[in-house]
Design an enzyme around this catalytic site. Structure first.
Site, PDB file in Angstrom:
ATOM      1  N   ARG A  15      -7.262  30.150 -58.321  1.00  0.00           N
ATOM      2  CA  ARG A  15      -7.194  29.133 -58.923  1.00  0.00           C
ATOM      3  C   ARG A  15      -8.259  27.813 -58.016  1.00  0.00           C
ATOM      4  NH1 ARG A  15      -2.432  31.501 -58.082  1.00  0.00           N
ATOM      5  NH2 ARG A  15      -2.824  32.188 -57.076  1.00  0.00           N
ATOM      6  N   THR A  16      -8.317  28.420 -57.241  1.00  0.00           N
ATOM      7  CA  THR A  16      -8.959  26.200 -56.644  1.00  0.00           C
ATOM      8  C   THR A  16     -10.932  26.479 -57.290  1.00  0.00           C
ATOM      9  OG1 THR A  16      -7.899  26.628 -54.628  1.00  0.00           O
ATOM     10  CG2 THR A  16     -10.147  25.425 -54.638  1.00  0.00           C
ATOM     11  N   LYS A  45     -27.535  38.619 -45.353  1.00  0.00           N
ATOM     12  CA  LYS A  45     -28.028  39.567 -44.269  1.00  0.00           C
ATOM     13  C   LYS A  45     -28.061  38.165 -43.243  1.00  0.00           C
ATOM     14  CE  LYS A  45     -30.779  39.592 -48.538  1.00  0.00           C
ATOM     15  NZ  LYS A  45     -31.779  38.855 -49.938  1.00  0.00           N
ATOM     16  N   ARG A 105     -15.427  26.654 -50.219  1.00  0.00           N
ATOM     17  CA  ARG A 105     -14.195  27.665 -49.763  1.00  0.00           C
ATOM     18  C   ARG A 105     -14.762  28.802 -48.578  1.00  0.00           C
ATOM     19  NH1 ARG A 105      -8.173  30.154 -51.668  1.00  0.00           N
ATOM     20  NH2 ARG A 105      -8.431  28.019 -51.895  1.00  0.00           N
ATOM     21  N   HIS A 129      -7.195  21.599 -46.426  1.00  0.00           N
ATOM     22  CA  HIS A 129      -7.252  22.435 -48.482  1.00  0.00           C
ATOM     23  C   HIS A 129      -6.938  20.936 -48.891  1.00  0.00           C
ATOM     24  CE1 HIS A 129      -7.604  24.280 -51.791  1.00  0.00           C
ATOM     25  NE2 HIS A 129      -6.843  25.520 -51.823  1.00  0.00           N
TER      26      HIS A 129
END
Ligand code: CP
Length: 311
Positions: free
Chosen positions: A56-57, A86, A107, A135
């Site tokens: 969703r986000t 890396k 995120r 959030h």
């Protein structure tokens, strides 16, 4: 220039700003539903950097930018597919990515990562969630959902059920709710209680919060119930997850036994905590809730890219 540059926490937002964002978001309804074209963000580019999984986000941020005429650079599974693999630091990645995009959505699996990114970036940073911390754009879409489903936010009793210990959604949402005249009931296994500092913060702001383990009794005085998945992936001890999994389940019979209309929210994805027999219950709104994410993310892009202001 907008007074909002980054969105990494709900704590700094005033009620006036939140109400302004919700009002602005609703002006984008026809654009979000592809009934009206928009070139508001033509020429703008967002980079979505997702170090944790999302449906969703990430996609609602990307849909918001595309439908407003902008373009998207997307990195999913960034721990494996970006130079983080890396050993590149988050700060170096952000300083690089802002050469390619005007706004960054992040995120990340480390608490405080969104704030760290915002601290080094000139480009606006919008958090899509940092570990179990916050959030904030989810909280804004959740507040919009209550307003659209109930007609207003003030006056509601909002019951939050599930894993509050590991929920960045709970944290940001309750920070947002603290700006309104609502009653909050927290229902959770004792092991999964909300963090004491989060609870103190909202109680110091005057939010009325009751804690109980009796979900059936809570539903009898609830206008909005918000149920959360128990987040298996955040438990350090798998046996602790086994002890608490399935602690709370909401099904249609329980909602009907409450004897009042209840708005049912879930941030999704859901597992067994929300029965699919709730999907046809009149107050079930979790798929409308995920659509509201597009509206909120459109409003945030417009604000941080200087196309709108909410004071
Ligand atoms: N609500 C939410 O954050 O969903 P995703 O994990 O699918 O983005």
């Amino acid at each position: 220039m907008s007074s909002i540059h980054d969105v990494v926490s709900m704590k700094p937002f005033s009620r006036k700003q939140i109400d302004g964002i919700l009002d602005l978001s609703e002006t984008f309804e026809d654009v979000a539903r592809a009934k009206k074209p928009s070139n508001l963000l033509a020429g703008h580019v967002v980079a979505t950097l997702f170090y944790e999984p999302s449906t969703r986000t990430r996609l609602s941020f990307e849909s918001a930018m595309v439908r407003l005429g902008g373009q998207v650079l997307s990195v999913a599974d960034a721990l494996k597919t970006s130079s983080a693999w890396k050993g590149e630091s988050l700060e170096d990645s952000i300083l690089t990515v802002q050469n390619y995009a005007d706004v960054i959505v992040l995120r990340h699996s480390e608490r405080g990562s969104a704030e760290r990114a915002a601290a080094v970036a000139d480009a606006p940073v919008l958090s899509g969630g940092d570990d179990a911390n916050e959030h904030p754009t989810q909280a804004l879409l959740d507040l919009l959902t209550i307003r659209r489903e109930q007609g207003k936010i003030d006056g509601n009793t909002v019951t939050l059920v599930g894993d509050h210990k590991h929920s960045r959604v709970t944290n940001s949402f309750i920070y947002g709710l603290a700006n309104y005249k609502v009653n909050v009931i927290l229902v959770n296994p004792p092991e999964l209680a909300i963090a004491p500092d989060v609870l103190k913060h909202v109680q110091d702001k005057g939010l009325k919060v009751e804690e109980t383990s009796d979900l059936a009794a809570a539903l009898k005085k609830t206008d909005v119930v918000y149920i959360f998945r128990i987040q298996k992936e955040r438990f350090k001890d798998p046996q602790e997850y086994e002890r608490v999994k399935g602690s709370y389940v909401i099904n249609r019979a329980m909602l009907e036994a409450a004897g009042r209309p209840i708005t049912v929210m879930h941030p999704m994805p859901r597992l067994d905590e929300l029965s699919t027999d709730v999907d046809t219950y009149p107050g079930a709104c979790y798929f409308r809730q995920s659509f509201n994410g597009v509206l909120i993310r459109m409003a945030l892009f417009a604000l941080v890219l200087g196309k709108a202001d909410v004071g």
